[in-house]
Design a protein around this motif. Structure first.
Motif, mmCIF file in Angstrom:
data_model
loop_
_atom_site.group_PDB
_atom_site.id
_atom_site.type_symbol
_atom_site.label_atom_id
_atom_site.label_comp_id
_atom_site.label_asym_id
_atom_site.label_seq_id
_atom_site.Cartn_x
_atom_site.Cartn_y
_atom_site.Cartn_z
ATOM 1 N N VAL A 6 0.885 -1.130 -0.148
ATOM 2 C CA VAL A 6 0.062 0.104 0.092
ATOM 3 C C VAL A 6 1.022 1.344 0.169
ATOM 4 N N ASP A 8 0.127 4.498 0.259
ATOM 5 C CA ASP A 8 -0.212 5.606 1.127
ATOM 6 C C ASP A 8 -1.212 5.282 1.901
ATOM 7 N N ASP A 11 -4.846 5.243 1.004
ATOM 8 C CA ASP A 11 -5.205 4.133 -0.118
ATOM 9 C C ASP A 11 -6.371 3.303 0.435
ATOM 10 N N SER A 12 -7.215 2.808 -0.566
ATOM 11 C CA SER A 12 -8.189 1.842 -0.174
ATOM 12 C C SER A 12 -8.074 0.207 -0.574
ATOM 13 N N LYS A 51 -5.380 -6.056 -7.399
ATOM 14 C CA LYS A 51 -5.921 -5.236 -6.066
ATOM 15 C C LYS A 51 -6.914 -6.064 -5.293
ATOM 16 N N MET A 64 -8.900 4.618 -3.870
ATOM 17 C CA MET A 64 -7.550 5.229 -3.919
ATOM 18 C C MET A 64 -6.570 4.376 -3.978
ATOM 19 N N LYS A 65 -5.448 4.471 -4.829
ATOM 20 C CA LYS A 65 -4.331 3.668 -5.174
ATOM 21 C C LYS A 65 -3.122 4.794 -5.358
ATOM 22 N N TYR A 66 -2.058 4.477 -4.630
ATOM 23 C CA TYR A 66 -0.865 5.322 -4.928
ATOM 24 C C TYR A 66 -1.246 6.891 -4.646
ATOM 25 N N ASN A 67 -2.208 7.262 -3.451
ATOM 26 C CA ASN A 67 -2.816 8.279 -3.215
ATOM 27 C C ASN A 67 -3.321 8.968 -4.489
#
Length: 93
Positions: A6, A8, A11-12, A51, A64-67
């Motif tokens: 993850v 950030d 991230d979700s 993911k 959110m991925k990589y913020n």
């Protein structure tokens, strides 16, 4: 052993970085920006590079991925469920 990353704390989703993670397995992740570990029990087999939700996501939630906003959920996913084209869509169209 680190099974997913993850980037950030906001991230979700996490991204699987090893082969062979399976439903029912508790996997360990690394939150890079905080240098912390996170454990999640998988609800699906997750292929390497794919993911999964690291917290419950509802229909309409921003993912959110990589913020970075990578889309919205079109179906809910519980923590540990695969997040892919069947339940995540871009907001571009």
């Amino acid at each position: 052993m680190i099974h997913f990353i993850v980037h950030d704390q906001h991230d979700s989703v996490g991204v699987v970085v090893v082969e062979g993670v399976e439903a029912g397995q508790e996997v360990t992740g690394w939150i890079m920006d905080q240098d912390k570990e996170l454990k999640v029990k998988l609800l699906n087999d997750i292929p390497i590079g794919h993911k999964f939700a690291i917290r419950d996501l509802n229909e309409g939630d921003t993912v959110m991925k990589y913020n970075t906003d990578i889309g919205r959920m079109v179906q809910p996913a519980k923590a540990g469920e695969h997040v892919h084209v069947h339940n995540l869509k871009t907001k571009r169209w």
